[in-house]
Scaffold this motif. Sequence first.
Motif, PDB file in Angstrom:
ATOM      1  N   TYR A 190       0.758  -1.086  -0.045  1.00 15.20           N
ATOM      2  CA  TYR A 190       0.084   0.122  -0.127  1.00 15.20           C
ATOM      3  C   TYR A 190       0.810   0.898  -0.129  1.00 15.20           C
ATOM      4  O   TYR A 190       2.002   1.106   0.285  1.00 15.20           O
ATOM      5  N   VAL A 191       0.301   2.510  -0.393  1.00 16.96           N
ATOM      6  CA  VAL A 191       0.899   3.777  -0.119  1.00 16.96           C
ATOM      7  C   VAL A 191       0.001   4.507   0.573  1.00 16.96           C
ATOM      8  O   VAL A 191      -1.284   4.244   0.652  1.00 16.96           O
ATOM      9  N   LEU A 192       0.611   5.520   1.260  1.00 18.36           N
ATOM     10  CA  LEU A 192      -0.081   6.544   2.146  1.00 18.36           C
ATOM     11  C   LEU A 192       0.749   7.733   1.962  1.00 18.36           C
ATOM     12  O   LEU A 192       1.911   7.868   2.060  1.00 18.36           O
ATOM     13  N   GLY A 193      -0.250   8.897   1.572  1.00 16.49           N
ATOM     14  CA  GLY A 193       0.513  10.175   1.157  1.00 16.49           C
ATOM     15  C   GLY A 193      -0.297  11.385   2.245  1.00 16.49           C
ATOM     16  O   GLY A 193      -1.333  11.414   2.424  1.00 16.49           O
ATOM     17  N   PHE A 194       0.935  12.129   2.393  1.00 19.88           N
ATOM     18  CA  PHE A 194       0.475  13.453   3.159  1.00 19.88           C
ATOM     19  C   PHE A 194       1.019  14.602   2.291  1.00 19.88           C
ATOM     20  O   PHE A 194       2.076  14.993   2.297  1.00 19.88           O
ATOM     21  N   ALA A 195       0.187  15.215   1.667  1.00 18.38           N
ATOM     22  CA  ALA A 195       0.343  16.296   0.741  1.00 18.38           C
ATOM     23  C   ALA A 195      -0.098  17.496   1.467  1.00 18.38           C
ATOM     24  O   ALA A 195      -1.145  17.854   1.836  1.00 18.38           O
ATOM     25  N   PHE A 196       0.814  18.580   1.246  1.00 20.32           N
ATOM     26  CA  PHE A 196       0.795  20.005   1.809  1.00 20.32           C
ATOM     27  C   PHE A 196       0.526  20.901   0.700  1.00 20.32           C
ATOM     28  O   PHE A 196       1.249  20.661  -0.313  1.00 20.32           O
ATOM     29  N   ASN A 197      -0.309  21.903   0.874  1.00 17.37           N
ATOM     30  CA  ASN A 197      -0.263  22.999   0.058  1.00 17.37           C
ATOM     31  C   ASN A 197       0.589  23.799   0.310  1.00 17.37           C
ATOM     32  O   ASN A 197       1.634  23.774   1.468  1.00 17.37           O
ATOM     33  N   MET A 198       1.016  25.245  -0.038  1.00 17.77           N
ATOM     34  CA  MET A 198       2.088  26.141   0.160  1.00 17.77           C
ATOM     35  C   MET A 198       1.832  26.758   1.606  1.00 17.77           C
ATOM     36  O   MET A 198       2.842  27.679   2.071  1.00 17.77           O
ATOM     37  N   ARG A 199       0.634  26.704   2.154  1.00 18.16           N
ATOM     38  CA  ARG A 199       0.491  27.467   3.258  1.00 18.16           C
ATOM     39  C   ARG A 199       0.650  26.313   4.717  1.00 18.16           C
ATOM     40  O   ARG A 199       0.227  26.806   5.689  1.00 18.16           O
ATOM     41  N   GLY A 200       0.968  25.115   4.102  1.00 15.64           N
ATOM     42  CA  GLY A 200       1.145  24.067   5.178  1.00 15.64           C
ATOM     43  C   GLY A 200       0.090  23.440   5.540  1.00 15.64           C
ATOM     44  O   GLY A 200       0.108  22.468   6.442  1.00 15.64           O
ATOM     45  N   TYR A 201      -1.315  23.333   5.054  1.00 14.93           N
ATOM     46  CA  TYR A 201      -2.508  22.648   5.126  1.00 14.93           C
ATOM     47  C   TYR A 201      -2.133  21.573   4.368  1.00 14.93           C
ATOM     48  O   TYR A 201      -1.535  21.201   3.491  1.00 14.93           O
ATOM     49  N   VAL A 202      -2.516  20.279   5.174  1.00 10.42           N
ATOM     50  CA  VAL A 202      -2.573  18.888   4.446  1.00 10.42           C
ATOM     51  C   VAL A 202      -3.764  18.105   4.184  1.00 10.42           C
ATOM     52  O   VAL A 202      -4.878  18.557   4.863  1.00 10.42           O
ATOM     53  N   ALA A 203      -3.886  17.564   3.100  1.00 11.20           N
ATOM     54  CA  ALA A 203      -5.124  17.054   2.677  1.00 11.20           C
ATOM     55  C   ALA A 203      -5.361  15.512   3.360  1.00 11.20           C
ATOM     56  O   ALA A 203      -4.190  14.689   3.196  1.00 11.20           O
ATOM     57  N   LEU A 204      -6.367  15.441   4.001  1.00 13.44           N
ATOM     58  CA  LEU A 204      -6.803  14.260   4.516  1.00 13.44           C
ATOM     59  C   LEU A 204      -8.047  13.600   3.981  1.00 13.44           C
ATOM     60  O   LEU A 204      -8.889  14.549   3.355  1.00 13.44           O
ATOM     61  N   ILE A 205      -8.309  12.410   4.098  1.00 11.88           N
ATOM     62  CA  ILE A 205      -9.388  11.740   3.595  1.00 11.88           C
ATOM     63  C   ILE A 205     -10.032  10.963   4.782  1.00 11.88           C
ATOM     64  O   ILE A 205      -9.434  10.309   5.771  1.00 11.88           O
ATOM     65  N   LYS A 206     -11.577  11.206   5.239  1.00  7.70           N
ATOM     66  CA  LYS A 206     -12.412  10.435   6.193  1.00  7.70           C
ATOM     67  C   LYS A 206     -12.760   9.371   5.609  1.00  7.70           C
ATOM     68  O   LYS A 206     -13.406   8.820   4.445  1.00  7.70           O
ATOM     69  N   LYS A 207     -12.074   8.125   5.934  1.00  7.55           N
ATOM     70  CA  LYS A 207     -12.317   6.819   5.628  1.00  7.55           C
ATOM     71  C   LYS A 207     -13.653   6.245   5.968  1.00  7.55           C
ATOM     72  O   LYS A 207     -14.286   6.358   7.108  1.00  7.55           O
ATOM     73  N   SER A 208     -14.065   5.558   4.906  1.00  9.15           N
ATOM     74  CA  SER A 208     -15.258   4.644   4.987  1.00  9.15           C
ATOM     75  C   SER A 208     -15.215   3.263   5.075  1.00  9.15           C
ATOM     76  O   SER A 208     -15.935   2.265   5.532  1.00  9.15           O
ATOM     77  N   LYS A 209     -13.994   2.818   4.555  1.00 11.73           N
ATOM     78  CA  LYS A 209     -13.582   1.498   4.424  1.00 11.73           C
ATOM     79  C   LYS A 209     -11.937   1.317   4.620  1.00 11.73           C
ATOM     80  O   LYS A 209     -11.427   2.105   4.415  1.00 11.73           O
ATOM     81  N   PRO A 210     -11.463   0.441   5.277  1.00 10.41           N
ATOM     82  CA  PRO A 210     -12.067  -1.042   5.903  1.00 10.41           C
ATOM     83  C   PRO A 210     -12.786  -0.485   7.072  1.00 10.41           C
ATOM     84  O   PRO A 210     -12.471   0.609   7.476  1.00 10.41           O
TER      85      PRO A 210
END
Length: 146
Positions: free
Chosen positions: A3-23
């Motif tokens: 698997y891969v897991l990523g933490f991507a940041f914008n130029m202001r330092g905010y990180v994109a996250l996802i609210k998981k529904s599965k597993p």
Amino acid sequence: MRYVLGFAFNMRGYVALIKKSKPDWQAGRWNGIGGKVEPTDASDAAAMAREFEEETGVWIEPAQWRRVGTMANPQEGWAVEVFTAVDPHVSDVDTMEEEEVKLWHPDAFMYYSNRSRVMNNVPALIQLCQIEPERHGVPKFALVYQ
């Protein structure tokens, strides 16, 4: 299983996250964005770029994703490669499938009233991803669960 897991940041330092529904064990909890490495993926970074685009609608080139570490359980047969990226287009993330995607300030988890709704390792992984490799060397970690 890889698997891969990523933490991507914008130029202001905010990180994109996802609210998981599965597993089920992740359902309703915020996590980094990622998924299974497919046989057609040219590399783990290519898998990370593909998964990020599928979940957020934003393409970040595989060469922009920097691997920061690995989490694995050899007995159960899984490994997760953890990546980070900084890109101005992260500000444009959107929910593309049934799982909600949004930007978070990395310090939000210190004050988040319902920490049980965040995967336990996410705050520490975000901090590891924020280390500047130019100043501190390339961070790499390995967490082996048994």
